[in-house]
Motif scaffolding. Sequence first.
Motif, PDB file in Angstrom:
ATOM      1  N   THR A  14      -6.017   7.352   5.416  1.00 34.31           N
ATOM      2  CA  THR A  14      -4.841   6.473   5.498  1.00 34.31           C
ATOM      3  C   THR A  14      -4.246   6.244   4.115  1.00 34.31           C
ATOM      4  O   THR A  14      -4.973   5.953   3.154  1.00 34.31           O
ATOM      5  CB  THR A  14      -5.211   5.125   6.129  1.00 34.31           C
ATOM      6  N   THR A  15      -2.916   6.373   4.015  1.00 34.90           N
ATOM      7  CA  THR A  15      -2.243   6.156   2.724  1.00 34.90           C
ATOM      8  C   THR A  15      -1.330   4.927   2.738  1.00 34.90           C
ATOM      9  O   THR A  15      -1.064   4.346   1.699  1.00 34.90           O
ATOM     10  CB  THR A  15      -1.387   7.390   2.347  1.00 34.90           C
ATOM     11  N   ALA A  16      -0.820   4.525   3.911  1.00 34.64           N
ATOM     12  CA  ALA A  16       0.130   3.403   3.998  1.00 34.64           C
ATOM     13  C   ALA A  16      -0.592   2.127   4.436  1.00 34.64           C
ATOM     14  O   ALA A  16      -1.328   2.129   5.420  1.00 34.64           O
ATOM     15  CB  ALA A  16       1.253   3.731   4.979  1.00 34.64           C
ATOM     16  N   TYR A  17      -0.375   1.048   3.709  1.00 40.43           N
ATOM     17  CA  TYR A  17      -0.981  -0.247   4.029  1.00 40.43           C
ATOM     18  C   TYR A  17       0.096  -1.325   3.896  1.00 40.43           C
ATOM     19  O   TYR A  17       0.847  -1.351   2.921  1.00 40.43           O
ATOM     20  CB  TYR A  17      -2.155  -0.558   3.090  1.00 40.43           C
ATOM     21  N   SER A  18       0.138  -2.218   4.864  1.00 41.38           N
ATOM     22  CA  SER A  18       1.150  -3.281   4.849  1.00 41.38           C
ATOM     23  C   SER A  18       0.578  -4.559   4.236  1.00 41.38           C
ATOM     24  O   SER A  18      -0.635  -4.733   4.143  1.00 41.38           O
ATOM     25  CB  SER A  18       1.651  -3.571   6.266  1.00 41.38           C
ATOM     26  N   TYR A  41       1.063   4.515  -6.380  1.00 47.68           N
ATOM     27  CA  TYR A  41       1.581   4.190  -5.060  1.00 47.68           C
ATOM     28  C   TYR A  41       3.080   3.945  -5.159  1.00 47.68           C
ATOM     29  O   TYR A  41       3.618   3.802  -6.269  1.00 47.68           O
ATOM     30  CB  TYR A  41       0.892   2.944  -4.495  1.00 47.68           C
ATOM     31  N   SER A  44       7.110   1.680   0.242  1.00 48.95           N
ATOM     32  CA  SER A  44       7.814   2.369   1.321  1.00 48.95           C
ATOM     33  C   SER A  44       8.934   1.511   1.889  1.00 48.95           C
ATOM     34  O   SER A  44      10.025   1.987   2.175  1.00 48.95           O
ATOM     35  CB  SER A  44       6.830   2.750   2.431  1.00 48.95           C
ATOM     36  N   THR A  48       5.349  -2.704   2.839  1.00 49.62           N
ATOM     37  CA  THR A  48       4.387  -1.595   2.963  1.00 49.62           C
ATOM     38  C   THR A  48       4.329  -0.821   1.655  1.00 49.62           C
ATOM     39  O   THR A  48       5.368  -0.502   1.068  1.00 49.62           O
ATOM     40  CB  THR A  48       4.781  -0.640   4.105  1.00 49.62           C
ATOM     41  N   THR A  50       2.531   2.730  -0.133  1.00 43.22           N
ATOM     42  CA  THR A  50       1.968   4.039   0.242  1.00 43.22           C
ATOM     43  C   THR A  50       1.325   4.673  -0.986  1.00 43.22           C
ATOM     44  O   THR A  50       2.000   4.872  -2.016  1.00 43.22           O
ATOM     45  CB  THR A  50       3.062   4.962   0.788  1.00 43.22           C
ATOM     46  N   ALA A  54      -4.750   9.296  -0.527  1.00 41.66           N
ATOM     47  CA  ALA A  54      -5.477   8.350   0.320  1.00 41.66           C
ATOM     48  C   ALA A  54      -6.736   7.858  -0.388  1.00 41.66           C
ATOM     49  O   ALA A  54      -7.506   8.662  -0.934  1.00 41.66           O
ATOM     50  CB  ALA A  54      -5.842   9.003   1.652  1.00 41.66           C
TER      51      ALA A  54
END
Length: 478
Positions: A14-18, A41, A44, A48, A50, A54
């Motif tokens: 996983t690369t995107a985290y909110s 990073y 996005s 979020t 990204t 990852a």
Amino acid sequence: MAITQNTYTGNGSTTAYSFTFPYLETTDIKVSLDAVDTTAYTLSNATTITFTTAPTSGAAIRIYRNTDTDNLKATFYPGSAIRSSDLNNNFTQNLYVTQEADFDVDTANTTANTAKTTADTAIATANSATTAANSATSTANTANTNASAAVTTANSASSTATTAASDAASAVSTANTASTNASAAVVTANAADANATTALTNSRESDGSGGFTTAISKANAAVTTANSASTSATSAVSTANTASTNATNALSTANAASAAVSSAVLFTLIANVAAIPGSPSNNDYVEMGNSTGVESFSPLSGVPSGFVGASGLTVRLRYDSSASSWVWMSYFANDSEDRYLTKNIPVVTGDATNGSGQITLNCENNSHGVKIKAPPHSAAATYTLTLPNDTGTSGQFLSTNGSGALSWGTADVSSRLALAGGTMTGALTLSGAPTANLHAATKQYVDSNAILVADGGNFDSGSSLVTSSSTFDGGSFD
């Protein structure tokens, strides 16, 4: 408690985290991997981030807010406009900093409690190690005592063996047994010593400089660190409370300032009547520096009676959409020194509409008054009238010396004419010819200015002015 961070554990894919916390600037958003900040990073969208790569499986991911504390979002200067957005940003910045300080204090308290627990565990382990080491030392001492006793027994057996062969064999056997026991005791002592050494080794660690630091020292250091952390946490709480109080006071001041700004009226400056907006909105305010002709402008209501606009007068107007008309508000002089009377040598100016300069002295009800007015421009009059030094006496009149100095004078009529039935003495000079106007029978003289009655046969000795109705030459006069 307000949210100032979000945490995740990497899974290697996983690369995107909110994240869920608000912020003022994107530069206030920070990201760390395993407690080390990273910039690998991108943002996005507004909530979020990204990663470029990852995070590895098990990596500790922390997305947190660190609001700038070095500079205010907005700075205000005397005379400048104050925008509500600037005020809100300043107080939001203060609020965010306070929330982050609160979070840091809670984190410091948790860390301090964990450090104290770790220190307590280390102290307990060290105490157990010390007890084990003391026990091993005691066992080794006992073994050594037993070995010494065995040697003594062996020596005694050897002495007895030289005396009796039979006893010697028994002594040798006893000595061998003693030697075996001694060897066993040495082995036990060595084991105890090894155990003690192991226990000692387990209770210390390398200090990085070729020496060792004991668990007790580490525990003491941990206690010191914990105490320091507790003190810092207490100080942080106090600072946070102070910041909260200051924020509350600042909010109150800002609310008052906001109310003052909301109630303030801002005028749009215009040059003259021609610049008055033709399509205004309700409650538009204008201020014109040259009000010439404003009294004739339409639509305009509320103009003071007799007001005439001028280049030296500023007028303020407000537009009322319900009446579809501009409404008079106020006026004032652009330069009071030119427009109004000064304390020293004031000048009352005239204009083409009202004529020469004039002063009106009103009655106490201001319903009527008397004007003192200068001669017209055509007279080219420039002179000064200086009043007398006092109020004079009854019957006196104001006269001039021809150069502008006024004084009180007294009329001298006793040598020329007596009025209202009185007599006069001295000579009388008539303006007409006596023979032409003299009535011989009544001895009266008539000209265009007076009717005289002679007191005797001629007018030399005295005459009287007729002031009552009389009959003369067939006619009547008053």
